[in-house]
Design a protein around this motif. Structure first.
Motif, PDB file in Angstrom:
ATOM      1  N   ALA A 261     114.199  19.582 -17.187  1.00  0.00           N
ATOM      2  CA  ALA A 261     114.068  19.997 -18.585  1.00  0.00           C
ATOM      3  C   ALA A 261     112.717  20.631 -18.907  1.00  0.00           C
ATOM      4  O   ALA A 261     112.633  21.596 -19.677  1.00  0.00           O
ATOM      5  CB  ALA A 261     114.316  18.809 -19.511  1.00  0.00           C
ATOM      6  N   GLY A 262     111.658  20.123 -18.300  1.00  0.00           N
ATOM      7  CA  GLY A 262     110.323  20.642 -18.584  1.00  0.00           C
ATOM      8  C   GLY A 262     110.155  22.098 -18.218  1.00  0.00           C
ATOM      9  O   GLY A 262     109.323  22.809 -18.792  1.00  0.00           O
ATOM     10  N   GLU A 263     110.955  22.559 -17.263  1.00  0.00           N
ATOM     11  CA  GLU A 263     110.891  23.957 -16.841  1.00  0.00           C
ATOM     12  C   GLU A 263     111.981  24.798 -17.521  1.00  0.00           C
ATOM     13  O   GLU A 263     112.106  25.988 -17.263  1.00  0.00           O
ATOM     14  CB  GLU A 263     111.014  24.043 -15.307  1.00  0.00           C
ATOM     15  CG  GLU A 263     110.438  25.311 -14.715  1.00  0.00           C
ATOM     16  CD  GLU A 263     110.517  25.337 -13.192  1.00  0.00           C
ATOM     17  OE1 GLU A 263     110.232  26.393 -12.613  1.00  0.00           O
ATOM     18  OE2 GLU A 263     110.872  24.304 -12.582  1.00  0.00           O
ATOM     19  N   GLY A 264     112.768  24.132 -18.355  1.00  0.00           N
ATOM     20  CA  GLY A 264     113.792  24.861 -19.092  1.00  0.00           C
ATOM     21  C   GLY A 264     115.087  25.073 -18.344  1.00  0.00           C
ATOM     22  O   GLY A 264     115.913  25.905 -18.731  1.00  0.00           O
TER      23      GLY A 264
ATOM     24  N   SER B 298     117.151  15.835 -16.469  1.00  0.00           N
ATOM     25  CA  SER B 298     115.963  15.415 -17.237  1.00  0.00           C
ATOM     26  C   SER B 298     114.687  15.803 -16.500  1.00  0.00           C
ATOM     27  O   SER B 298     113.661  16.104 -17.125  1.00  0.00           O
ATOM     28  CB  SER B 298     116.003  13.909 -17.508  1.00  0.00           C
ATOM     29  OG  SER B 298     115.799  13.164 -16.319  1.00  0.00           O
ATOM     30  N   ASN B 299     114.755  15.812 -15.173  1.00  0.00           N
ATOM     31  CA  ASN B 299     113.606  16.246 -14.372  1.00  0.00           C
ATOM     32  C   ASN B 299     113.387  17.755 -14.496  1.00  0.00           C
ATOM     33  O   ASN B 299     112.255  18.237 -14.382  1.00  0.00           O
ATOM     34  CB  ASN B 299     113.820  15.905 -12.898  1.00  0.00           C
ATOM     35  CG  ASN B 299     113.923  14.419 -12.633  1.00  0.00           C
ATOM     36  OD1 ASN B 299     113.390  13.609 -13.377  1.00  0.00           O
ATOM     37  ND2 ASN B 299     114.631  14.053 -11.567  1.00  0.00           N
TER      38      ASN B 299
ATOM     39  N   GLU C 244     118.786  23.642 -16.725  1.00  0.00           N
ATOM     40  CA  GLU C 244     119.844  22.639 -16.803  1.00  0.00           C
ATOM     41  C   GLU C 244     120.980  23.070 -15.893  1.00  0.00           C
ATOM     42  O   GLU C 244     121.427  24.226 -15.957  1.00  0.00           O
ATOM     43  CB  GLU C 244     120.381  22.494 -18.226  1.00  0.00           C
ATOM     44  CG  GLU C 244     121.493  21.453 -18.326  1.00  0.00           C
ATOM     45  CD  GLU C 244     122.152  21.396 -19.696  1.00  0.00           C
ATOM     46  OE1 GLU C 244     123.014  20.509 -19.895  1.00  0.00           O
ATOM     47  OE2 GLU C 244     121.836  22.246 -20.550  1.00  0.00           O
TER      48      GLU C 244
ATOM     49  N   THR D 248     116.669  17.349  -7.130  1.00  0.00           N
ATOM     50  CA  THR D 248     116.169  18.085  -8.293  1.00  0.00           C
ATOM     51  C   THR D 248     115.813  19.519  -7.919  1.00  0.00           C
ATOM     52  O   THR D 248     116.141  20.468  -8.648  1.00  0.00           O
ATOM     53  CB  THR D 248     114.937  17.381  -8.889  1.00  0.00           C
ATOM     54  OG1 THR D 248     115.317  16.069  -9.323  1.00  0.00           O
ATOM     55  CG2 THR D 248     114.376  18.154 -10.072  1.00  0.00           C
TER      56      THR D 248
ATOM     57  N   ARG E  13     117.786  22.801  -9.322  1.00  0.00           N
ATOM     58  CA  ARG E  13     117.051  23.916  -9.940  1.00  0.00           C
ATOM     59  C   ARG E  13     117.579  25.258  -9.419  1.00  0.00           C
ATOM     60  O   ARG E  13     117.790  26.200 -10.187  1.00  0.00           O
ATOM     61  CB  ARG E  13     115.562  23.760  -9.640  1.00  0.00           C
ATOM     62  CG  ARG E  13     114.654  24.856 -10.205  1.00  0.00           C
ATOM     63  CD  ARG E  13     113.207  24.493  -9.892  1.00  0.00           C
ATOM     64  NE  ARG E  13     112.292  25.539 -10.310  1.00  0.00           N
ATOM     65  CZ  ARG E  13     111.935  26.580  -9.554  1.00  0.00           C
ATOM     66  NH1 ARG E  13     112.449  26.698  -8.328  1.00  0.00           N
ATOM     67  NH2 ARG E  13     111.090  27.490 -10.015  1.00  0.00           N
TER      68      ARG E  13
END
Length: 292
Positions: free
Chosen positions: A106-109, A103-104, A111, A57, A61
């Protein structure tokens, strides 16, 4: 040529001379670097053992950052190159896993769509820029300097994932660069082996023995110095060489240079601007030989 620059942790910490020499040399090479200042550590293989999904992840990122810029990633660390390439291969090969990793993020925007290319500076020099251009920038040829290449594990293995099927000559890229710079490569069996860094904290004696084996062999073959595209290898081969010398009962005294430092010397940069004064094993002999 423009790249998303991933300097890695070590060039900003234990080996800051690598960062300095890279940025100086890149400017002269005409490489435009957009540094990924908010990127995380790759995990250096260690995090993968404890929590592979977290490691993947964090790397995804970084890939997503470069993907947003529409740029390939440039690394300056064999370990970073290997870890990131293997992660990228895993994500590109398994779309369901990629979706889980996204999906991990996504919270930080973020993809990651799977389109980022990752290349070490060494590969960029040969494949993207071309050695003939590098040759035109050599103002202080390394004539008479005998250089022992040390690749580092992660830029070599697993070879299929790292693109050696498509680019088999990557096994000789350091030698090709040394030749273009005017130096002479020294062939020895240790150049594609492990430096010992991965086992340093759990078996220092064996790690130091590996440092001794490689540096002593290279020096016995006539090497004036060693050059590596991996700062972790540099930390071990340079930083633990005095211990290796004592453990082996033999004087070694073999300077270990980062790849951009060797290139910078041939380009005419002053040794201090390349951080050559920072090494544990003095590079004065190399500097003197190049200057004559």
């Amino acid at each position: 040529m423009k790249y998303a620059f991933y300097p890695g942790c070590v060039s900003k910490g234990g080996c800051p001379e690598l960062y300095t020499s890279t940025t100086a040399v890149a400017q002269k090479l005409g490489l435009e670097l957009v540094e990924l200042k908010e990127a995380a550590c790759t995990g250096a293989g260690v995090l993968n053992e404890k929590n592979p999904e977290l490691a993947d992840t964090l790397n995804a990122r970084t890939f997503a950052m470069a993907e947003r810029l529409g740029l390939p990633i440039m690394t300056i660390c064999s370990t970073c190159q290997g870890v990131m390439t293997q992660t990228n291969h895993k994500l590109q090969s398994d779309k369901s896993y990629l979706a889980k990793v996204n999906s991990n993020l996504a919270g930080e925007g973020f993809e990651y769509k799977g389109g980022t290319l990752i290349k070490h500076l060494l590969w960029i020099l040969v494949e993207d820029m071309g050695l003939e251009k590098l040759k035109t920038l050599v103002s202080r040829p390394l004539k008479g300097l005998k250089v022992a290449p040390f690749y580092g594990c992660y830029i070599l293995r697993p070879s299929s994932v790292l693109g050696y099927d498509e680019h088999p000559a990557r096994m000789t890229y350091i030698e090709q660069v040394v030749s273009i710079l005017g130096g002479e490569s020294v062939d020895y069996t240790g150049k594609t082996k492990c430096c010992g860094f991965p086992i340093l904290t759990i078996n220092e004696r064996n790690s130091v023995a590996m440092v001794g084996d490689h540096t002593i062999e290279a020096k016995s073959k006539g090497a004036d110095c060693m050059v590596t595209p991996c700062p972790l290898c540099h930390l071990n081969l340079d930083g633990y060489q005095p211990k290796a010398s004592a453990q082996k009962g033999a004087k070694i005294d073999l300077p270990v240079l980062h790849l951009p430092q060797l290139i910078g010397l041939a380009m005419g940069f002053e040794p201090k601007a390349l951080g050559l004064q920072r090494h544990i094993v003095s590079a004065r002999g190399v500097i003197a030989k190049v200057a004559t």
